[in-house]
Design a protein around this motif. Structure first.
Motif, short mmCIF file in Angstrom:
data_model
loop_
_atom_site.label_atom_id
_atom_site.label_comp_id
_atom_site.label_asym_id
_atom_site.label_seq_id
_atom_site.Cartn_x
_atom_site.Cartn_y
_atom_site.Cartn_z
N ALA B 184 -36.88 14.31 7.20
CA ALA B 184 -37.21 15.68 7.58
C ALA B 184 -38.70 15.96 7.43
O ALA B 184 -39.19 16.91 8.02
N PHE B 185 -39.34 15.12 6.76
CA PHE B 185 -40.81 15.31 6.53
C PHE B 185 -41.48 13.95 6.57
O PHE B 185 -40.81 12.90 6.51
N ASP B 186 -42.78 13.97 6.72
CA ASP B 186 -43.52 12.69 6.72
C ASP B 186 -43.51 12.11 5.30
O ASP B 186 -43.87 12.77 4.33
N LEU B 187 -43.03 10.85 5.29
CA LEU B 187 -42.95 10.20 3.96
C LEU B 187 -44.32 9.78 3.51
O LEU B 187 -45.13 9.27 4.30
N PRO B 188 -44.63 9.96 2.21
CA PRO B 188 -45.91 9.46 1.70
C PRO B 188 -45.91 7.91 1.71
O PRO B 188 -44.84 7.30 1.71
N PRO B 189 -47.08 7.32 1.73
CA PRO B 189 -47.20 5.84 1.86
C PRO B 189 -46.44 5.10 0.76
O PRO B 189 -45.78 4.08 1.08
N ASP B 190 -46.44 5.63 -0.48
CA ASP B 190 -45.75 4.89 -1.52
C ASP B 190 -44.24 4.89 -1.31
O ASP B 190 -43.58 3.88 -1.51
N GLN B 191 -43.74 6.00 -0.74
CA GLN B 191 -42.30 6.06 -0.42
C GLN B 191 -41.97 5.07 0.68
O GLN B 191 -40.96 4.36 0.65
N ARG B 192 -42.86 5.06 1.72
CA ARG B 192 -42.64 4.13 2.83
C ARG B 192 -42.58 2.71 2.32
O ARG B 192 -41.71 1.90 2.70
N ALA B 193 -43.55 2.38 1.43
CA ALA B 193 -43.63 1.02 0.90
C ALA B 193 -42.39 0.71 0.08
O ALA B 193 -41.82 -0.40 0.21
N ALA B 194 -41.92 1.69 -0.70
CA ALA B 194 -40.74 1.47 -1.53
C ALA B 194 -39.51 1.23 -0.65
O ALA B 194 -38.72 0.32 -0.92
N ILE B 195 -39.36 2.02 0.46
CA ILE B 195 -38.22 1.85 1.36
C ILE B 195 -38.27 0.50 2.04
O ILE B 195 -37.28 -0.24 2.15
N GLN B 196 -39.56 0.11 2.50
CA GLN B 196 -39.75 -1.20 3.14
C GLN B 196 -39.34 -2.31 2.18
O GLN B 196 -38.59 -3.23 2.56
N ALA B 197 -39.73 -2.13 0.94
CA ALA B 197 -39.46 -3.17 -0.06
C ALA B 197 -37.96 -3.24 -0.32
O ALA B 197 -37.38 -4.33 -0.37
N ALA B 198 -37.35 -2.07 -0.41
CA ALA B 198 -35.89 -2.05 -0.68
C ALA B 198 -35.12 -2.71 0.46
O ALA B 198 -34.19 -3.49 0.22
N LEU B 199 -35.51 -2.40 1.74
CA LEU B 199 -34.82 -2.99 2.88
C LEU B 199 -35.01 -4.50 2.92
O LEU B 199 -34.05 -5.28 3.12
N ASN B 200 -36.28 -4.91 2.73
CA ASN B 200 -36.58 -6.35 2.73
C ASN B 200 -35.74 -7.04 1.66
O ASN B 200 -35.16 -8.12 1.89
N ASP B 201 -35.71 -6.36 0.50
CA ASP B 201 -35.00 -6.94 -0.62
C ASP B 201 -33.50 -7.04 -0.33
O ASP B 201 -32.86 -8.05 -0.61
N THR B 202 -32.96 -5.99 0.24
CA THR B 202 -31.51 -5.95 0.49
C THR B 202 -31.08 -7.00 1.51
O THR B 202 -30.09 -7.72 1.32
N PHE B 203 -31.82 -7.09 2.65
CA PHE B 203 -31.39 -8.02 3.70
C PHE B 203 -32.12 -9.33 3.70
O PHE B 203 -31.94 -10.13 4.65
N ALA B 204 -33.03 -9.52 2.67
CA ALA B 204 -33.74 -10.77 2.47
C ALA B 204 -34.47 -11.18 3.73
O ALA B 204 -34.36 -12.31 4.20
N ALA B 205 -35.20 -10.24 4.32
CA ALA B 205 -36.00 -10.53 5.50
C ALA B 205 -37.09 -9.49 5.63
O ALA B 205 -37.00 -8.43 5.03
N GLU B 206 -38.09 -9.84 6.45
CA GLU B 206 -39.18 -8.89 6.72
C GLU B 206 -38.74 -8.04 7.90
O GLU B 206 -38.73 -8.49 9.03
N ILE B 207 -38.40 -6.80 7.60
CA ILE B 207 -37.83 -5.95 8.66
C ILE B 207 -38.92 -5.05 9.21
O ILE B 207 -39.56 -4.28 8.45
N PRO B 208 -39.15 -5.09 10.54
CA PRO B 208 -40.15 -4.17 11.14
C PRO B 208 -39.59 -2.74 11.16
O PRO B 208 -38.46 -2.52 11.54
N LEU B 209 -40.43 -1.80 10.68
CA LEU B 209 -39.96 -0.42 10.54
C LEU B 209 -40.86 0.56 11.28
O LEU B 209 -42.04 0.30 11.46
#
Lengths: 231, 258
Positions: B184-209
């Motif tokens: 609903a709002f623009d995510l701050p960079p640290d949130q974005r990085a945390a989500i990217q990290a969580a996704l990568n971690d969960t699916f064990a791949a570098e996911i383009p977001l």
């Protein structure tokens, strides 16, 4: 013994005389004419009428019907003659119940006069109905030989008419007169009643025979006319 | 001699006179009276016959008129009955249609009102819940709501069970375009990085977001990849609240309809 009321002469002036026959005839005529005149003086054409008118209508219509039954096609034409014959003879007989009365029809002169009237009336009506020549031709039919027989028949039947009525009426009066001398009770009454009956029958016979003679005279040509009409 | 010729002649004359007198005084008047009576009776009978015929014809005429009148009356009555029936049907139909229309309009109005109320309530609830959550999270944890939302989203990501995780992983691998993260709002960079990290971690791949801000995603984060989706939003709560409120409104509205 007195056979005829002609012998009772009240008044005489040769050749005229007034005997009981003529006197009683006048009396009868007077009663009949005056009675008729009295009754027909107030005739009603409506539905209500007197007993006397009914009585006279019954008599006149009865006579008319009898004449028609004999075969005369126009009874009213002969009603005067035949009706008067019947009424005169009948009334003359009827009046025998009156003591001292002598019926004029008990006189051969009266019956002969009536028979002569019939003898004249037959050719009179015959000629009036079918003409002179046609009537006299009936005497020679079917052949000329019949002429004397026809003439004898005319005369004899006239004689028979006169004598029959005279005999009956005279005998009736005679029997009563004889019985009165033999048995003055009951029997004369019975014979008187019988005399009334015979008188009526004689009146009927006399007038019916006259009607038959007239019918025979007036209808002589009719069968021929019918034959000519139907081929 | 039984025959007295003078008497015979006198009796002939007497008889002829009697014939004439009786004709004059007896036969003629009696027969005239009879004739006139017969004529009168015949006239009366003829008059009676004539009046009878007249009466019969008049009676026939009256009967005919009566029959005609009856027929006309019956026809008029029938016509009037039919017309009245038609009018009654028409009026009833009109009334029924009017009633139906009115009812439908009223129901429609009620539904509109309920819908509007629903929307208002949902909107207000979402805002209120959001405000309460935001305030509560801010007051209690001292961290921003966004950070907490990101934390919840990451936790749900990690908590995915085997089958769902497998399907999502399959979708990510077969995706041709980068997966989308909506918030609903623009995510701050640290949130974005945390989500990217969580996704990568969960699916064990570098996911383009690719990160997108979408106001429809009220107070939440949604991850979509090739048709598969993982989302957490306050809108879910708001949806369930809305359903409850709608049920409540229907229960209230039903007695009014009846």
């Amino acid at each position: 013994m007195r056979l005829t009321p002609d012998e009772i002469i009240f008044w005489q002036h040769e050749p005229f005389k007034l005997n009981a026959t003529i006197a009683f005839t006048w009396a009868l005529m007077l009663v009949m004419v005056v009675g008729s005149k009295l009754i027909t003086r107030r005739l009603s054409a409506g539905l209500h009428r007197s007993r006397w008118q009914n009585f006279l209508e019954i008599i006149v219509v009865g006579i008319e019907k009898q004449i028609a039954e004999v075969g005369l096609s126009r009874p009213r034409q002969y009603l005067g003659f035949l009706g008067t014959l019947f009424l005169f003879v009948a009334f003359a007989s009827l009046c025998t119940v009156i003591p001292g009365y002598e019926p004029p029809t008990g006189s051969l002169s009266t019956t002969a006069a009536l028979a002569l009237c019939v003898m004249v009336a037959v050719p009179f009506f015959g000629i009036a109905e079918q003409g002179l020549a046609a009537y006299f031709r009936s005497y020679v039919e079917p052949t000329f030989i019949m002429l004397p027989f026809n003439i004898i028949s005319e005369i004899s039947r006239t004689l028979a008419l006169a004598v029959r009525l005279f005999g009956n009426m005279m005998s009736g009066a005679m029997i009563i007169a004889i019985l009165l001398t033999i048995t003055p009770f009951i029997f004369p009454i019975v014979m008187s009643a019988l005399g009334l009956l015979t008188g009526m029958v004689q009146a009927y016979i006399f007038s019916i025979l006259a009607a038959v003679y007239i019918a025979a005279a007036t209808r002589t040509r009719e069968p021929k006319a019918e034959r000519a009409a139907s081929p | 001699m039984l025959i007295d010729w003078f008497t015979v002649g006198a009796q002939v004359v007497n008889f002829l006179v009697l014939v004439w007198l009786l004709k004059r005084f007896l036969y003629k008047p009696i027969l005239d009276a009879l004739d006139s009576r017969e004529k009168r009776i015949a006239q009366e009978l003829a008059a009676a016959d004539a009046s009878k015929v007249e009466a019969r014809s008049e009676r026939d005429a009256f009967q005919a008129k009566n029959v005609e009148f009856d027929q006309q009356r019956a026809a008029l009555l029938n016509q009037a009955t039919v017309e009245a029936e038609a009018v009654r049907h028409r009026l009833l139909e009109e009334a029924r249609q009017a009633a139906t229309t009115l009812n439908a309009k009223r129901q429609e109005a009620l539904r509109n009102e309920a819908r509007n109320l629903n929307q208002v309530i949902r909107h207000r609830t979402q805002q209120e819940v959001l405000a309460i959550a935001r305030k509560a999270l801010a007051d209690l944890a001292g961290t921003t709501l966004e950070a907490q939302l990101g934390e919840v989203f990451r936790r749900r990501l990690r908590e995915l069970d085997g089958e769902a995780k497998e399907r999502l992983g399959q979708a990510i691998r077969t995706a041709t375009s980068p997966s989308v993260v909506r918030s609903a709002f623009d995510l701050p960079p640290d949130q974005r990085a945390a989500i990217q990290a969580a996704l990568n971690d969960t699916f064990a791949a570098e996911i383009p977001l690719r990160f997108e801000a979408d106001r429809d995603v009220i107070g939440g984060i949604e991850f979509a990849a090739n048709g598969q989706k993982v989302a957490w939003s306050i809108a879910d709560y708001a949806d369930s609240l809305e359903e409850r409120v709608a049920e409540l409104l229907q229960e209230k509205g039903r007695p009014e309809e009846g």
